[in-house]
Design an enzyme around this catalytic site. Structure first.
Site, mmCIF file in Angstrom:
data_model
loop_
_atom_site.group_PDB
_atom_site.id
_atom_site.type_symbol
_atom_site.label_atom_id
_atom_site.label_comp_id
_atom_site.label_asym_id
_atom_site.label_seq_id
_atom_site.Cartn_x
_atom_site.Cartn_y
_atom_site.Cartn_z
ATOM 1 N N LYS A 142 -6.914 -1.845 6.974
ATOM 2 C CA LYS A 142 -7.691 -2.699 6.075
ATOM 3 C C LYS A 142 -9.181 -2.439 6.246
ATOM 4 O O LYS A 142 -9.917 -2.340 5.285
ATOM 5 C CB LYS A 142 -7.405 -4.172 6.400
ATOM 6 C CG LYS A 142 -6.572 -4.861 5.361
ATOM 7 C CD LYS A 142 -6.491 -6.344 5.667
ATOM 8 C CE LYS A 142 -5.364 -6.942 4.852
ATOM 9 N NZ LYS A 142 -4.974 -8.262 5.277
ATOM 10 N N HIS A 178 0.844 -1.193 0.000
ATOM 11 C CA HIS A 178 0.000 0.000 0.000
ATOM 12 C C HIS A 178 0.881 1.245 0.000
ATOM 13 O O HIS A 178 2.118 1.141 -0.131
ATOM 14 C CB HIS A 178 -0.995 -0.016 1.166
ATOM 15 C CG HIS A 178 -0.361 -0.117 2.534
ATOM 16 N ND1 HIS A 178 0.536 0.802 3.014
ATOM 17 C CD2 HIS A 178 -0.506 -1.047 3.521
ATOM 18 C CE1 HIS A 178 0.914 0.476 4.226
ATOM 19 N NE2 HIS A 178 0.310 -0.664 4.563
ATOM 20 N N CYS A 206 2.192 -7.577 17.525
ATOM 21 C CA CYS A 206 3.553 -7.044 17.688
ATOM 22 C C CYS A 206 4.593 -8.147 17.646
ATOM 23 O O CYS A 206 5.789 -7.865 17.534
ATOM 24 C CB CYS A 206 3.725 -6.334 19.024
ATOM 25 S SG CYS A 206 2.674 -4.928 19.269
ATOM 26 N N LYS A 229 -5.522 6.917 10.095
ATOM 27 C CA LYS A 229 -4.518 5.858 9.984
ATOM 28 C C LYS A 229 -4.932 4.894 8.872
ATOM 29 O O LYS A 229 -6.112 4.648 8.667
ATOM 30 C CB LYS A 229 -4.502 5.091 11.318
ATOM 31 C CG LYS A 229 -3.125 4.934 11.893
ATOM 32 C CD LYS A 229 -3.175 4.220 13.212
ATOM 33 C CE LYS A 229 -2.050 3.204 13.219
ATOM 34 N NZ LYS A 229 -1.821 2.596 14.498
ATOM 35 N N HIS A 250 -2.311 -2.421 18.280
ATOM 36 C CA HIS A 250 -3.223 -3.336 17.586
ATOM 37 C C HIS A 250 -4.629 -3.344 18.168
ATOM 38 O O HIS A 250 -5.517 -4.026 17.640
ATOM 39 C CB HIS A 250 -2.631 -4.748 17.567
ATOM 40 C CG HIS A 250 -1.384 -4.810 16.734
ATOM 41 N ND1 HIS A 250 -0.133 -4.612 17.269
ATOM 42 C CD2 HIS A 250 -1.216 -4.961 15.401
ATOM 43 C CE1 HIS A 250 0.766 -4.667 16.299
ATOM 44 N NE2 HIS A 250 0.143 -4.867 15.156
ATOM 45 N N HIS A 306 4.197 1.146 2.276
ATOM 46 C CA HIS A 306 5.319 0.358 1.728
ATOM 47 C C HIS A 306 5.862 1.038 0.475
ATOM 48 O O HIS A 306 7.068 1.045 0.229
ATOM 49 C CB HIS A 306 4.871 -1.045 1.310
ATOM 50 C CG HIS A 306 4.046 -1.778 2.322
ATOM 51 N ND1 HIS A 306 2.756 -2.177 2.090
ATOM 52 C CD2 HIS A 306 4.346 -2.174 3.585
ATOM 53 C CE1 HIS A 306 2.293 -2.802 3.146
ATOM 54 N NE2 HIS A 306 3.232 -2.805 4.076
ATOM 55 N N CYS A 350 -3.445 -3.801 23.474
ATOM 56 C CA CYS A 350 -2.204 -3.368 22.843
ATOM 57 C C CYS A 350 -2.446 -2.011 22.189
ATOM 58 O O CYS A 350 -3.408 -1.824 21.442
ATOM 59 C CB CYS A 350 -1.771 -4.389 21.784
ATOM 60 S SG CYS A 350 -0.505 -3.723 20.692
ATOM 61 N N CYS A 407 1.522 -9.905 22.607
ATOM 62 C CA CYS A 407 0.640 -9.453 21.515
ATOM 63 C C CYS A 407 1.096 -10.118 20.222
ATOM 64 O O CYS A 407 2.246 -9.960 19.803
ATOM 65 C CB CYS A 407 0.684 -7.929 21.355
ATOM 66 S SG CYS A 407 -0.197 -7.391 19.874
HETATM 67 N N1 MSP Z 1 8.476 -6.970 8.870
HETATM 68 C C1 MSP Z 1 8.685 -5.782 9.611
HETATM 69 C C2 MSP Z 1 9.991 -5.126 9.230
HETATM 70 C C3 MSP Z 1 11.196 -5.982 9.400
HETATM 71 S S1 MSP Z 1 12.629 -5.169 8.838
HETATM 72 C C4 MSP Z 1 13.870 -6.103 9.389
HETATM 73 C C5 MSP Z 1 7.549 -4.807 9.343
HETATM 74 N N2 MSP Z 1 6.861 -4.968 8.229
HETATM 75 S S2 MSP Z 1 5.654 -4.048 7.738
HETATM 76 O O1 MSP Z 1 5.092 -4.707 6.592
HETATM 77 O O2 MSP Z 1 4.761 -3.762 8.817
HETATM 78 O O3 MSP Z 1 6.319 -2.746 7.213
HETATM 79 C C6 MSP Z 1 6.529 -1.634 8.036
HETATM 80 C C7 MSP Z 1 7.129 -0.570 7.171
HETATM 81 O O4 MSP Z 1 6.266 -0.302 6.051
HETATM 82 C C8 MSP Z 1 7.315 0.783 7.811
HETATM 83 O O5 MSP Z 1 8.479 0.880 8.599
HETATM 84 C C9 MSP Z 1 7.370 1.658 6.585
HETATM 85 O O6 MSP Z 1 8.580 1.464 5.919
HETATM 86 C C10 MSP Z 1 6.250 1.074 5.757
HETATM 87 N N3 MSP Z 1 4.950 1.605 6.148
HETATM 88 C C11 MSP Z 1 3.835 0.875 6.426
HETATM 89 N N4 MSP Z 1 2.802 1.731 6.689
HETATM 90 C C12 MSP Z 1 3.244 3.004 6.597
HETATM 91 C C13 MSP Z 1 2.619 4.267 6.598
HETATM 92 N N5 MSP Z 1 1.335 4.418 6.865
HETATM 93 N N6 MSP Z 1 3.361 5.346 6.301
HETATM 94 C C14 MSP Z 1 4.669 5.251 5.939
HETATM 95 N N7 MSP Z 1 5.277 4.071 5.904
HETATM 96 C C15 MSP Z 1 4.688 2.949 6.437
HETATM 97 O O7 MSP Z 1 7.372 -3.923 10.163
#
Ligand code: MSP
Length: 515
Positions: free
Chosen positions: A301, A19, A130, A298, A147, A22, A144, A127
């Site tokens: 889903k 999304h 987390c 925020k 979450h 990412h 949490c 959790c």
């Molecule tokens: N799997 C762990 C990361 C392990 S790294 C060794 C994780 N994954 S995640 O799918 O939840 O991805 C989190 C990351 O996705 C955030 O740190 C950021 O890079 C990106 N984002 C997810 N949602 C976001 C926003 N709403 N805004 C900006 N970036 C965010 O955590």
């Protein structure tokens, strides 16, 4: 010896599809990788997926699939999406890859052998979202904080990484290297975590197989698998060739991490102490950005406001979306996505400002100079001014990219676009062209505009690659990015050569209507 540069994104959990969040991190990493390649640095760009742990096992079970079949599918969606939108990664790592598993086991053995892992009984509130035991600070009204679900009480014998013994060292390191974690607000947050404790204790790094089998087996106890965060962080080493690829050392010595603030603690506390325990050097910088909210809420889903990169590409073109993401978030702070803001940006910056400069330069070159870059008839103070603006833009872009300020780098490029548009307005070649005696002036103006556009396109290359290529192609300089060396080539202001054939083309960015 050439300089090295290595950039990573977090490896994304495969429990959601890509999304806007990412996409932002991945696009910033891609832009940095492209910039450093153009700066002549040997660049390595690592991304991938995080596939172990309860959360993924739960999501697979919900879909009625075996974990591996489930992770193959979602990991494939991430990879295909990045391929579709032209993300120039060098390695897409999966934590289920054999070389990653070997790297995790090698590092665990090393840390265990030197006495930094011991076995203890632990009871606490866990959790699943987390993937860890919570502390009081992590909870609001028994739920949490992140979450909004009730944690489970769990009692287990587990292996612990003796992380706390490295906290003094970490605090001192953050004092000695003030930009190790940047922007500064995040360094201060990590220092505060260390100072206040923030529930930071030795880290439980195992899960008994009786409860979870979906993970990497501990090399020193076959009844346990590795805690998902300990496993996931090691991807950064594995992806760069740890333990035995000869390329590992130089890549790792140049490593820059890019994450959002949600995963500051694992990257700012767990990871440096793990590296220290394993006898490895630290990353160069941990670069932390803020959160995208959508319509001031925020992303979730259930709200259905995830914003798919492929849908954005379909509707606006990916470069336009990419530009918006890079331009509208001040790196480090939160930003808000609305489709109105996206449309406003596209129309103001891309259609009106840049698009207009491209179309008027090339239309007038076609009309007054037979579609060829004209030979200039001298150059005066006004031309000097545009040249200076180009040198300044190239310098500023380099500085901002190295400081991780992509929004400021774009602002610097658009300052050059503005300066060039003002120059055309002041010179008004459409008026001068009415007078045969002033055709020399027209040629000088259009020559200067073609050169400025060339510099602008080179500088835009890492940010909006397809648009940059298209502008260069219209200027008769297809492929110029392949041999460019930033910031020097953009500052040189010496192409395209007079006589080069140019092409008008359609509007680069047609104006779009608000949804
Ligand atoms: N799997 C762990 C990361 C392990 S790294 C060794 C994780 N994954 S995640 O799918 O939840 O991805 C989190 C990351 O996705 C955030 O740190 C950021 O890079 C990106 N984002 C997810 N949602 C976001 C926003 N709403 N805004 C900006 N970036 C965010 O955590």
């Amino acid at each position: 010896m050439s300089r090295h540069y290595a950039i990573t994104t977090p490896i994304y959990y495969v429990n959601a599809e890509p999304h806007i969040g990412h996409t932002y991190t991945t696009v910033v990493a891609d832009t940095l990788a492209r910039y450093h390649r153009l700066a002549g640095e040997e660049t390595f760009f690592l991304t991938g997926t995080d596939e172990h742990g309860d959360k993924i096992a739960e999501a697979a079970a919900r879909d009625g699939l075996e974990p591996k079949a489930f992770t193959d599918r979602i990991s494939g969606i991430f990879r295909d999406t990045w391929d579709e939108i032209g993300i120039s990664y060098d390695r897409f790592i999966r934590t289920t890859d054999a070389d990653h598993i070997r790297a995790v086991q090698t590092l665990l053995t090393r840390v265990h052998d030197q006495g930094d892992i011991d076995f203890r009984e632990y009871e606490g509130l866990y959790c699943v979202g987390c993937e860890r035991f919570l502390t009081d600070r992590d909870m609001v009204d028994g739920l949490c904080r992140d979450h909004e679900r009730a944690p489970e009480r769990r009692k287990e014998s587990n292996y612990f990484f003796k992380m706390t013994r490295y906290f003094d060292w970490l605090g001192e390191t953050l004092e000695a290297q003030p930009d190790l974690i940047r922007p500064e607000r995040y360094r201060n947050e990590v220092l505060a975590m260390l100072r206040e404790g923030s529930g930071l204790d030795d880290l439980c790094i195992s899960r008994p197989k009786s409860r979870l089998t979906w993970g990497i087996e501990l090399p020193f106890d076959a009844d346990y698998v590795c805690y998902v965060w300990f496993d996931a962080l090691i991807n950064y080493l594995a992806g760069m060739g740890y333990p035995d690829d000869p390329a590992f050392e130089v890549r790792w010595a140049a490593a820059e991490h890019l994450v959002a603030k949600d995963i500051l603690k694992p990257h700012g506390v767990f990871w440096p102490t793990m590296l220290r325990a394993a006898g490895l050097p630290l990353y160069q910088h941990l670069n932390v950005h803020g959160y995208w909210n959508v319509d001031d809420r925020k992303i979730s889903k259930s709200l259905g406001n995830m914003i798919s990169p492929l849908a954005m590409r379909e509707q606006y073109g990916f470069d336009a979306f990419r530009y918006f993401l890079l331009r509208d978030m001040s790196f480090g702070l939160d930003a808000s996505f609305t489709e109105e803001a996206l449309v406003t940006r596209i129309n103001a910056d891309l259609a009106n400002n840049l698009g207009n400069l491209v179309s008027r330069t090339l239309n007038m070159t076609a009309r007054y100079c037979d579609g060829q870059v004209p030979e200039p008839d001298g150059a005066g103070a006004e031309e000097e001014h545009v040249r200076d603006a180009s040198v300044e833009a190239a310098r500023a872009v380099d500085e901002h990219m190295r400081r991780l300020e992509p929004n400021r780098a774009l602002a610097a490029i658009f300052a050059l676009v503005d300066a060039t548009n003002r120059y055309v307005d002041a010179r008004a070649p459409w008026k001068a062209a009415k007078d045969e005696a002033r055709m020399g002036e027209v040629r000088t103006t259009l020559h200067t505009c073609c050169q400025a556009l060339h510099s602008i396109a080179l500088l835009l290359g890492p940010f909006v690659p397809d648009t940059a290529e298209e502008i260069l192609a219209r200027l008769g300089c297809s492929g110029a990015l392949a041999s460019a060396r930033l910031p020097d080539t953009a500052a040189a202001f010496d192409a395209p050569a007079p006589g080069t054939s140019t092409r008008k083309g359609e509007a680069l960015f047609p104006r779009v209507e608000a949804p």
